[in-house]
Design an enzyme around this catalytic site. Structure first.
Site, PDB file in Angstrom:
ATOM      1  N   GLU A  39       0.092  -1.060   5.621  1.00 44.90           N
ATOM      2  CA  GLU A  39       1.127  -0.652   6.572  1.00 44.90           C
ATOM      3  C   GLU A  39       1.064   0.841   6.834  1.00 44.90           C
ATOM      4  O   GLU A  39       1.296   1.293   7.955  1.00 44.90           O
ATOM      5  CB  GLU A  39       2.507  -1.030   6.022  1.00 44.90           C
ATOM      6  CG  GLU A  39       3.660  -0.833   7.006  1.00 44.90           C
ATOM      7  CD  GLU A  39       4.307   0.553   6.952  1.00 44.90           C
ATOM      8  OE1 GLU A  39       5.163   0.847   7.796  1.00 44.90           O
ATOM      9  OE2 GLU A  39       3.927   1.361   6.064  1.00 44.90           O
ATOM     10  N   ASP A  65       0.824  -1.203   0.000  1.00 45.66           N
ATOM     11  CA  ASP A  65       0.000   0.000   0.000  1.00 45.66           C
ATOM     12  C   ASP A  65       0.858   1.253   0.000  1.00 45.66           C
ATOM     13  O   ASP A  65       2.041   1.214   0.355  1.00 45.66           O
ATOM     14  CB  ASP A  65      -0.926   0.013   1.213  1.00 45.66           C
ATOM     15  CG  ASP A  65      -0.157   0.068   2.536  1.00 45.66           C
ATOM     16  OD1 ASP A  65       0.707  -0.805   2.730  1.00 45.66           O
ATOM     17  OD2 ASP A  65      -0.412   0.976   3.340  1.00 45.66           O
TER      18      ASP A  65
END
Length: 407
Positions: free
Chosen positions: A175, A80
């Site tokens: 994350e 991400d």
């Protein structure tokens, strides 16, 4: 190293922006797009036990080819990108033999990365830089880490004469919004220890990070027509401003560095009647971390007493803790990474992370996990860039760690 560059350019163009407001995992459907590509690429490399679970976590294994008893090691990155800046329609640009001057990212929008603002650029003269067009982040955090791990595994798979133990790869979602380790199955991963490849400039080696918490404060005031508001109006925005003034100004992130913690006001949205503010609280010291949280609690309590007709609601949530206490008992894994860097000509920069990584949470889940550089700079914004030569060195460090473990 053409695989390294090819995959990096491909991956950064796939939007994987996370969403902290979402309750799903991954937090955004678009992360599945990259996850499926990664799985396909791992299959083509020749890894085994490849899995993509219902929460978007990817794992794979390169089996040992050694008769020695070598501990299983893991390398972890996240797919991400940060929601703090646009990650849609990324247009990476390659600058070969960078000349050390200002970089025009977007002529039409007059977006220039200037060396006076980013003097670290001078370190990369004559190297190949990858930059943005000034309208998006780049996504080297942490797509660079993914492709660096994959490139190292591909090299080992393509060169079976190189001895190595069992190696695991783990790719996490979310994350950037603090959830990357939430549903990571440490038992399934089954590694003795691991490294996140999620650091910044070349040489970074980190085994300690902030203790972190978030604070949400809702203030309910009273809106009365200003012409008849004396002794009746309670302006919730002014109460929020008063609370913010009670926190030390010198402990804001723009005034801190190294081991110094901070309070960061991340959201202020309000009216006379209702205001909501959010802070993140950070400190490497557990004692100072607790003091910072206590200060916010005391400020809220004071204001609640001073303005008894207002309602002030505080919600404080711990996010992660300093992994140092979990790494120190197995400090040899930091020494291992340090030795690997030195052997491939990289000077280790051992310093605290002024943030957090999946590795912090994973360390507390039983998987000790220091952090190693990717080579990137200026993450989470339009001035993000990475040196291709630094990416190559990251691959070499991974391979050297694997080699040292066979000795």
């Amino acid at each position: 190293m053409s695989f390294l560059l090819e995959k990096f350019l491909q991956y950064v163009q796939i939007d994987t922006t996370a969403d902290a407001k979402s309750k799903t995992c991954p937090s955004t459907e678009i992360q599945w797009n990259l996850a499926k590509v990664i799985v396909k690429d791992l299959e083509e490399i020749g890894l085994v036990d490849i899995s993509l679970d219902e929460n978007g976590y990817i794992m794979g294994t390169l089996p040992s080819n050694s008769k020695k008893d070598i501990p299983t090691i893991g390398f972890i990155a996240h797919m991400d990108t940060a929601p703090s800046f646009n990650g849609t329609d990324v247009k990476p640009r390659i600058i070969e033999k960078y000349d050390g001057e200002n970089i025009v990212l977007n002529k039409d929008l007059d977006i220039v990365m200037q060396t006076k603002d980013f003097p670290e650029l001078k370190k990369y003269m004559n190297q190949t830089l990858i930059v943005t067009d000034g309208t998006t982040l780049l996504g080297a955090d942490d797509k660079a880490g993914i492709v660096e791990i994959m490139t190292a595994l591909k090299f080992l798979k393509d060169n079976p004469e190189i001895e190595h133990g069992e190696i695991k790869i783990g790719i996490t979602p979310d994350e950037e919004i603090g959830r990357g380790a939430n549903l990571f199955d440490v038992e399934k991963f089954n590694a003795k220890f691991a490294y996140t490849i999620d650091g910044g400039e070349i040489g970074e080696l980190e085994f300690e990070n902030f203790n972190a918490a978030s604070a949400n404060i809702v203030i309910k005031g009273r809106d009365i027509h200003p012409g008849a508001s004396k002794n009746k109006m309670i302006n919730s925005m002014l109460l929020a401003m008063e609370l913010n003034a009670m926190l030390p100004a010198n402990e804001r992130p723009e005034y801190t560095e190294g081991y110094e913690g901070f309070f960061l006001l991340t959201n202020f949205k309000g009216s006379v009647e209702l205001t909501e503010i959010d802070y993140i609280v950070r400190d490497h010291s557990k004692e100072k971390f607790l003091e910072k949280k206590s200060l916010i609690e005391s400020a809220v309590k004071y204001l609640a007493g001073k303005y008894s007709d207002a309602e002030i609601i505080l919600t404080m949530t711990d996010s992660y803790y300093n992994m140092r206490e979990m790494i120190e008992p197995v400090y040899h894994i930091v020494d291992l990474a340090k030795e690997a860097m030195l052997e491939v000509g990289v000077k280790p920069i051992i310093k605290p992370i002024r943030g957090g990584t999946d590795g912090a949470r994973l360390s507390f889940k039983g998987l000790p996990c220091p952090n190693i550089f990717t080579g990137g700079h200026n993450f989470h914004g339009k001035f993000e860039f990475i040196s291709f030569q630094s990416m190559e060195k990251s691959v070499q460090v991974i391979l050297k760690i694997v080699e040292i473990m066979t000795r």
